[in-house]
Design a protein around this motif. Structure first.
Motif, short mmCIF file in Angstrom:
data_model
loop_
_atom_site.label_atom_id
_atom_site.label_comp_id
_atom_site.label_asym_id
_atom_site.label_seq_id
_atom_site.Cartn_x
_atom_site.Cartn_y
_atom_site.Cartn_z
N THR A 33 0.84 -1.20 0.00
CA THR A 33 0.00 0.00 0.00
C THR A 33 0.88 1.25 0.00
O THR A 33 0.64 2.20 -0.75
N ILE A 34 1.91 1.27 0.85
CA ILE A 34 2.83 2.41 0.92
C ILE A 34 3.68 2.50 -0.34
O ILE A 34 3.86 3.57 -0.92
N LYS A 35 4.22 1.34 -0.77
CA LYS A 35 5.14 1.32 -1.91
C LYS A 35 4.45 1.74 -3.20
O LYS A 35 5.07 2.34 -4.09
N THR A 36 3.17 1.43 -3.35
CA THR A 36 2.43 1.83 -4.55
C THR A 36 1.81 3.22 -4.39
O THR A 36 1.02 3.65 -5.24
N THR A 88 -0.59 -9.30 -9.45
CA THR A 88 -1.14 -9.41 -10.80
C THR A 88 -0.21 -8.78 -11.82
O THR A 88 0.05 -9.35 -12.89
N ARG A 89 0.30 -7.62 -11.50
CA ARG A 89 1.23 -6.95 -12.41
C ARG A 89 2.47 -7.81 -12.64
O ARG A 89 2.96 -7.94 -13.77
N LEU A 90 2.97 -8.42 -11.57
CA LEU A 90 4.15 -9.27 -11.67
C LEU A 90 3.86 -10.51 -12.52
O LEU A 90 4.68 -10.92 -13.35
N SER A 91 2.70 -11.11 -12.33
CA SER A 91 2.32 -12.30 -13.10
C SER A 91 2.22 -11.99 -14.59
O SER A 91 2.58 -12.81 -15.43
N CYS A 92 1.72 -10.80 -14.91
CA CYS A 92 1.60 -10.41 -16.32
C CYS A 92 2.97 -10.12 -16.94
O CYS A 92 3.16 -10.31 -18.14
N GLN A 103 -3.70 -4.18 -16.03
CA GLN A 103 -4.30 -5.42 -15.56
C GLN A 103 -4.25 -5.50 -14.04
O GLN A 103 -5.16 -6.03 -13.40
N GLY A 104 -3.18 -4.96 -13.45
CA GLY A 104 -3.09 -4.92 -12.00
C GLY A 104 -4.22 -4.11 -11.39
O GLY A 104 -4.80 -4.51 -10.37
N ARG A 127 10.91 -10.82 -3.30
CA ARG A 127 12.14 -10.89 -4.06
C ARG A 127 12.08 -10.06 -5.35
O ARG A 127 13.11 -9.54 -5.80
N CYS A 128 10.90 -9.93 -5.94
CA CYS A 128 10.75 -9.23 -7.21
C CYS A 128 10.17 -7.83 -7.07
O CYS A 128 9.77 -7.23 -8.05
N ARG A 129 10.14 -7.33 -5.85
CA ARG A 129 9.48 -6.03 -5.62
C ARG A 129 10.13 -4.91 -6.41
O ARG A 129 9.44 -3.97 -6.87
N LYS A 130 11.45 -4.98 -6.62
CA LYS A 130 12.14 -3.89 -7.35
C LYS A 130 11.77 -3.88 -8.82
O LYS A 130 11.87 -2.85 -9.48
N LYS A 131 11.32 -5.03 -9.35
CA LYS A 131 10.92 -5.10 -10.74
C LYS A 131 9.57 -4.44 -10.97
O LYS A 131 9.19 -4.11 -12.08
N LEU A 132 8.83 -4.26 -9.85
CA LEU A 132 7.50 -3.68 -9.94
C LEU A 132 7.53 -2.15 -9.94
O LEU A 132 6.65 -1.51 -10.51
N PHE A 133 8.54 -1.59 -9.28
CA PHE A 133 8.53 -0.14 -9.06
C PHE A 133 9.73 0.51 -9.73
O PHE A 133 10.77 0.61 -9.13
#
Length: 422
Positions: free
Chosen positions: A28-31, A106-110, A290-291, A416-422
């Motif tokens: 919630t904070i990171k997004t 969801t964003r990561l899965s896509c 999609q997210g 582990r993949c949080r940096k790929k999201l932001f």
């Protein structure tokens, strides 16, 4: 069974609850509070372009088909039965914060979805674990547990609920109801993803309107109890005082334990299942978009449906002081709807059977290709019939236990993949 129950009480009694709420708060904070984009997300969710995969509305309704039903009817009833009225608040809070986690997974899965042989897409946390982290063995375990969950929570509980209703209301034997449900659902499942999408797009809006209509009717007919129900929910969410004048004792810890656990069960934020349906969406829909679309599933499922269902359950318990002693955990909503001529429950159960079957299909195909997929589909249909006739006393403990092994690898991939999201 006692061992599983003890493990659930330990894990869901503290460690996993803190971890899950922390995960929701972190995203919630990171997004930057992605929930603020709800209006935009709702607009995206009704778009119908399905070039190259499911439409936005198709992915939303398939996700909702799997999460509505058990969570809203039986899950919320169980949260109140075991954790008291305060469980409704914590279930709702989990959904509100969980919208951010649903967006992230969801964003990561896509981002890591793959093309399938038929020209569509397949994705989910199993693909993220393999492609982004090189953890194929964890991905395999995750897929296996998804299939187990499909057979238990997604399948047998729904067919059992239908067969119980058919027996109680019309006197139809359970085995007859089991066959009557297994045949049409099996036909839809075996026809493939497009049939699943079309049926979910038709059933989900109908079942949601019927169910909400039933809740609204009950609240209006018992409007005098509404203020007391709201006060009771808020008081019991953080109070150590007992409920109903000491006849039934609930603590804040119990409310949090069962409210959060059932909140997770109904919206599945953190389990990664929303990403399975979302990854099948059209290639024209970006991962970020999609997210946002999938985030609305958590909103409708928990923030709206579970909150209203919880209010109805608490009003029913206030109206019937012996309800928690005389009615089983999963039948409180049915008790409230007993005088209403609506059959939204049965539609919800059928849609859930179809929605969860798809999650298991993707997991089975990941593990063993088309051969295992076909075997999974036939076993799933058989389990629909089995669930209609089998006793269900242990299913809920098994569901909480299985969710542990879905949550851990999914959360591991998210962190582990949080940096790929932001």
């Amino acid at each position: 069974m006692d061992v599983i129950s003890k493990i659930n009480n330990i894990m869901w009694g503290g460690p996993l609850l803190v971890f899950l709420l922390g995960l929701h708060i972190y995203f919630t904070i990171k997004t930057r509070f992605v929930q603020r984009n709800l209006g935009k997300a709702l607009k995206y969710s009704v778009e119908g372009d399905s070039s190259g995969g499911m439409s936005a509305f198709g992915t939303l309704t398939t996700t909702l088909a799997a999460t509505l039903g058990t969570g809203n009817i039986i899950g919320v009833s169980t949260a109140v039965y075991l954790g008291g009225p305060g469980g409704v608040f914590w279930c709702w809070a989990t959904g509100l914060l969980g919208m951010a986690t649903t967006y992230a997974e969801t964003r990561l899965s896509c981002l890591y979805r793959k093309k399938t042989a038929d020209g569509g897409h397949a994705g989910g946390m199993m693909y993220v674990l393999e492609q982004a982290l090189g953890k194929r063995w964890i991905a395999f375990v995750y897929s296996f547990v998804i299939c187990l969950s499909a057979f238990c929570a997604g399948c047998t509980t729904q067919s059992n609920a239908i067969s119980e209703t058919c027996l109680d209301v019309w006197g139809i034997p359970k085995w007859v109801a089991g066959i009557a449900v297994a045949l049409p659902v099996g036909l839809v499942i075996l026809q493939g993803v497009k049939w699943i999408e079309q049926v979910c797009m038709t059933l989900v809006p109908c079942m949601a309107l019927l169910f909400l209509g039933g809740c609204a009717a009950y609240i209006l007919l018992n409007a005098s109890l509404f203020p007391e129900a709201m006060r009771t929910i808020m008081k019991c969410a953080c109070s150590t005082r007992s409920f109903l004048g000491g006849t039934v004792g609930f603590t804040a810890g119990m409310a949090i334990r069962y409210g959060v656990a059932r909140g997770l069960f109904t919206n599945e934020a953190g389990l990664g299942t929303s990403g399975i349906a979302a990854a099948s969406g059209s290639e024209k829909i970006s991962p970020e978009k999609q997210g946002l679309i999938s985030m609305t599933a958590t909103f409708w499922d928990t923030v709206v449906m579970c909150a209203i269902t919880g209010i109805v359950v608490v009003m029913f318990v206030i109206q019937n002081e012996n309800a928690l002693k005389e009615i089983s955990a999963g039948l409180l909503v049915k008790g409230a709807f007993g005088t209403l001529p609506l059959f939204g429950e049965e539609l919800i159960a059928i849609a859930t059977l179809i929605g969860w079957s798809y999650f298991g299909q993707v997991a089975a195909e990941y593990m063993g290709g088309q051969d295992l997929l076909k075997k999974y589909q036939y076993i799933y249909v058989i389990m629909i019939f089995a669930g209609a006739v089998m006793p269900m006393g242990i299913v809920w403990e098994l569901t909480d236990f299985i969710n542990i092994f879905i949550l851990i690898p999914s959360a591991y991939a998210l962190i582990r993949c949080r940096k790929k999201l932001f």
